[in-house]
Structures are given as structure tokens and as C-alpha cells.
Scaffold this motif. Sequence first.
Motif, PDB file in Angstrom:
ATOM      1  N   LYS A 107      42.689  30.089  30.064  1.00  0.00           N
ATOM      2  CA  LYS A 107      41.448  31.161  30.170  1.00  0.00           C
ATOM      3  C   LYS A 107      40.757  31.229  31.321  1.00  0.00           C
ATOM      4  O   LYS A 107      40.365  32.094  31.802  1.00  0.00           O
ATOM      5  CB  LYS A 107      40.775  30.904  28.839  1.00  0.00           C
ATOM      6  CG  LYS A 107      39.757  31.868  28.335  1.00  0.00           C
ATOM      7  CD  LYS A 107      38.997  31.409  27.296  1.00  0.00           C
ATOM      8  CE  LYS A 107      37.632  31.974  26.952  1.00  0.00           C
ATOM      9  NZ  LYS A 107      36.470  31.318  27.862  1.00  0.00           N
ATOM     10  N   ASN A 108      40.124  29.921  31.806  1.00  0.00           N
ATOM     11  CA  ASN A 108      39.050  29.742  32.933  1.00  0.00           C
ATOM     12  C   ASN A 108      39.977  30.023  34.157  1.00  0.00           C
ATOM     13  O   ASN A 108      39.304  30.697  35.033  1.00  0.00           O
ATOM     14  CB  ASN A 108      38.466  28.403  32.971  1.00  0.00           C
ATOM     15  CG  ASN A 108      37.698  28.159  31.451  1.00  0.00           C
ATOM     16  OD1 ASN A 108      37.020  29.262  31.070  1.00  0.00           O
ATOM     17  ND2 ASN A 108      37.908  27.047  30.515  1.00  0.00           N
ATOM     18  N   LEU A 114      42.424  32.170  34.630  1.00  0.00           N
ATOM     19  CA  LEU A 114      42.472  33.404  34.738  1.00  0.00           C
ATOM     20  C   LEU A 114      41.056  34.186  35.063  1.00  0.00           C
ATOM     21  O   LEU A 114      41.052  35.350  36.040  1.00  0.00           O
ATOM     22  CB  LEU A 114      43.037  34.109  33.440  1.00  0.00           C
ATOM     23  CG  LEU A 114      44.693  33.942  33.116  1.00  0.00           C
ATOM     24  CD1 LEU A 114      44.888  34.406  31.812  1.00  0.00           C
ATOM     25  CD2 LEU A 114      45.473  34.203  34.246  1.00  0.00           C
ATOM     26  N   GLU A 115      40.275  33.651  34.350  1.00  0.00           N
ATOM     27  CA  GLU A 115      38.992  34.310  34.632  1.00  0.00           C
ATOM     28  C   GLU A 115      38.405  34.010  36.236  1.00  0.00           C
ATOM     29  O   GLU A 115      37.704  34.918  36.841  1.00  0.00           O
ATOM     30  CB  GLU A 115      37.870  33.698  33.860  1.00  0.00           C
ATOM     31  CG  GLU A 115      37.063  34.619  32.637  1.00  0.00           C
ATOM     32  CD  GLU A 115      36.282  33.978  31.761  1.00  0.00           C
ATOM     33  OE1 GLU A 115      36.554  33.929  30.613  1.00  0.00           O
ATOM     34  OE2 GLU A 115      35.471  33.063  32.333  1.00  0.00           O
ATOM     35  N   GLN A 116      38.649  32.913  36.708  1.00  0.00           N
ATOM     36  CA  GLN A 116      38.087  32.743  37.881  1.00  0.00           C
ATOM     37  C   GLN A 116      39.228  32.700  38.939  1.00  0.00           C
ATOM     38  O   GLN A 116      38.772  32.731  40.381  1.00  0.00           O
ATOM     39  CB  GLN A 116      37.889  31.010  37.988  1.00  0.00           C
ATOM     40  CG  GLN A 116      36.691  30.629  37.061  1.00  0.00           C
ATOM     41  CD  GLN A 116      35.221  31.169  37.168  1.00  0.00           C
ATOM     42  OE1 GLN A 116      34.954  31.418  38.724  1.00  0.00           O
ATOM     43  NE2 GLN A 116      34.466  31.025  36.410  1.00  0.00           N
ATOM     44  N   SER A 117      40.154  33.257  38.547  1.00  0.00           N
ATOM     45  CA  SER A 117      41.530  33.376  39.688  1.00  0.00           C
ATOM     46  C   SER A 117      41.695  32.226  40.621  1.00  0.00           C
ATOM     47  O   SER A 117      41.612  32.326  41.808  1.00  0.00           O
ATOM     48  CB  SER A 117      41.030  34.737  40.637  1.00  0.00           C
ATOM     49  OG  SER A 117      41.051  35.702  39.658  1.00  0.00           O
TER      50      SER A 117
END
Lengths: 249, 249
Positions: B17-18, B20-23
Motif C-alpha cells: 500500500k505504501n 504504491l502511494e509513494q511510488s
Amino acid sequence: MISKAQIKFIQSLHAKKNRLEQSLFIVEGVKIVNELLLSNRFKIHSLYYTKAFDDKSLKTAMNAYEVDEKTLAQISTLQTPNQVLALVHFNEDVPFVWEENKKYIALDNIQDPGNLGTIIRTAEWFGIDTIICSKQCVEYTNPKVIMSSMGSFLRVKIYYLDLIEIFESKPNIPLIGAFLEGENLYETTLNNAGILVIGSESHGISKDVSEYIQKKVKVPNFGAAESLNASIAHAVILSEWKRQEHGRK
Amino acid sequence: MISKAQIKFIQSLHAKKNRLEQSLFIVEGVKIVNELLLSNRFKIHSLYYTKAFDDKSLKTAMNAYEVDEKTLAQISTLQTPNQVLALVHFNEDVPFVWEENKKYIALDNIQDPGNLGTIIRTAEWFGIDTIICSKQCVEYTNPKVIMSSMGSFLRVKIYYLDLIEIFESKPNIPLIGAFLEGENLYETTLNNAGILVIGSESHGISKDVSEYIQKKVKVPNFGAAESLNASIAHAVILSEWKRQEHGRK
């Protein structure tokens, strides 16, 4: 339910040292335990199952204990325990007997349990019934080997032996091994019988062992990858070995 | 040294999840990080290395931090951290472009990160430069994919696309897939170009996808094993595909 001492005992078998001392190992999960129950090759010591586990014959058997999910999680080696865990006795040692005209796999210092399990599963798919491990290989009673073999450890015989001793005692066995300087696998002819030797993940086939290998082959490469995973090299060469035999029939 | 906030941030990237959020994703270990530094495909966000790490150019670079072993262990995804950890930016999306006369791999819902990494590594070995993953596949930025790909993720392009859309838009692409009722792999002829489709670990190729596959093949089996591991089936079929092309030259 089971006692704290039993929980502690099962947990102790997560470690190799204790498995060897007790001659017991752990087999888990509905599918593999069901196959285990149908197999004659291993003697079951005890079974631990949750309510969800659906096998009436089992639940009335000796040494079968119903446990709650929390207890199963405590004794399990898995992140997601799956209804049932069995403690299984090590096999009695049946001496290794060589048979001519058969294909064998020998593993020289395979360390990764996932690789060993996958090699056992793939070997069975291709009709291999005996694998000879060097004494430095990871032990097949490691829970990760059991899981990745997907039950094939129940049907493929696995020996831990000195590879050099075998090669010395059977100097006429055709030995095949993968080497970077080997012949192109797609252009060479493989004997129907013999031993395919697979080397370790980091060092390939050891120097001592490689001296005995007459047939050095290479899976041709077409990219910048430096090597193949050991279980992949095993599968590709074994498949080609079977394909050539198939074509001769 | 680095701050507690930095440690926490890196730890947060252990979770999908993180990432993907932070790329951002994590690449670890001397060998793979060294390959990363030589590659142009990915932009490095920051580097964390211990004294043992021997790369002077790196140590003077921007965003490179020396950390002690304890800190490396805290931020690492590995049981045995190996000197250096890099945070890497997700690739800019380069649109997928189809080329005729090439071999591709498509993965239909591969879930196990070890399998995806091994497939990437094997595909590169056999000269595949593009893998198309269905959107349900495990993401290749998973640390276990990175580790088991052994650096091949740096060179093989990996797309997450709707397989059906591709097959609909290119109805003439030869599609090969493994099915239990398929033709014997050793007796069939494979086109030089096309897509080899590999199904998921537990369900094989999904029903929707299988309707598009003209060439159904089976790796012949000779034992009681019910199936092959997905990365093994991939390797065996891909090797045969390359062997047939090689034989035609």
C-alpha cells in the motif's frame, strides 16, 4: 486440547537439531496431510486438527488431538495454518540400491529448501523415483521443503549419501551436469539412463564432483541473466532428457 | 546516521500500500544494488549502506547515508541484510508497444512473489525482454520478487495490463498456454513468435483468458505429481519454444 509441554515439544521440532534428535518432522495442511494418510511410506506419530478439519476416521484415531485455531497457530510453521498438523517419524533407512537403465537426480549441496521441494515435485512429474542428495544438502524434513514438494516427498525416495563414493563404485554410470562451458543442451544427445547432477545455488557443481561428469551441458542463454535458479536448470535439463527418450520410442 | 522518521518511512515501504502511494520500492544487497547503479532504467531516491560497502562513488553521492548494522537490520526486508539498501522510484509509464515476430510471456494472476521473480530471471535467460502481467498478479516491486529475479527486473520490461484487451486488439497473435488436456509438448510444433501464457499457482489459466488460446500444450507427466510449479512450467515450455526455433535456424 493439548498441554503446554506438547506445544513446546512441537515447537521444538521447527528446528533442525531437534528434528534430528527426535527423528520426527512436521507435515501440515489439509491436502498434504490427506496424502500422508493414504501413503504407507511414513509412520504418523500424532495429529493436531481444528474443528474445521473434515476427516472422521482421523478424529477417532489414536494420538489425534482437536485443538483450537490459536493453538494450531502456536505449533504451526506456517503464516496461515491450514486445519491440520502431523508429526511424522523419519523413515527407517532402506539401503540405496542402484538400478541400471533408470534416470536419477543427484543434488550437490542444494541449500535452499524451496529449491529442494520444487526439485522433488518436478522430478516426480517427470517420473524420477529416487533423488540422491549430498550430505551437505538441506534436509528434506525442513517444513519449507515439505510444503514446496506438494506431497511429492511421500513418493520420491530421497537419500543423503556421499556422491563421490557412488560415482567411484559405479564408474560406468553416465553422469550429466550443467556447466557454463558445457555443450549446447539443444544440440547434444543424452543417454536414456544415468544421473543428472545439479549443483548448489551459489557455486554450481563442486570441483570434486565435476571431475566425474562426462557429459557437460549448458542451457543456452539469450539474455544478460548470469545464471538460472537451480530448480529451473533441473527442470529444463530433465525435460530435455525425457523429450529425447520420448522421441526414440 | 539517519533519523527515526527516515527509518519509519523506509519500514513503511515494506507494505505494498505504501509503495504504491509513494511510488517507491526497496532494492537490497551488494550484487543487485551494484547492477542497479549501472542501469539506466530506474531512478534512485536514496541509498543506505554500512561501512563494509565498498563503493566510493556511491558514498559521496547525494542522498547516500552511512548507517550501522543495527539500523540496516531495522530498515531491511531481509533476514540477513547485505550491506546496502536502495529506495528506487517506480518507472515512468512507457506505453506498451507490440512487436511482431517476438516472443512474449503473459502471466495470468501469478500470486507468489518467488514465482514472479524466478519467471523474470528465467525469461531474461531465454531472451524475453517483455512480460505482460494481468492486473491481479503480485506487483514486481515486492521485495521477494526483486530478490528472486536476481537483477533481471532491471532489464526485462514488465507491464500490468488487461490480458483480454490485448488479445482482443491483436487477434492474430499466436497464444500458447499450458492445459492438462493440451497436446503433448514434445510432439507439437510451436510458432516462433507469440505469447506464452502462464496461469496462476492454484487455478491455472482463467476461463476468460483460456478462450483466446489456440495452442494448448501439456508438459507430459510420468509420475503421480498433480501439477508443476508455475515458474517450472514456464521454464520448461519456454525452453522447448526456444529449442524449436534454434532447430529451425
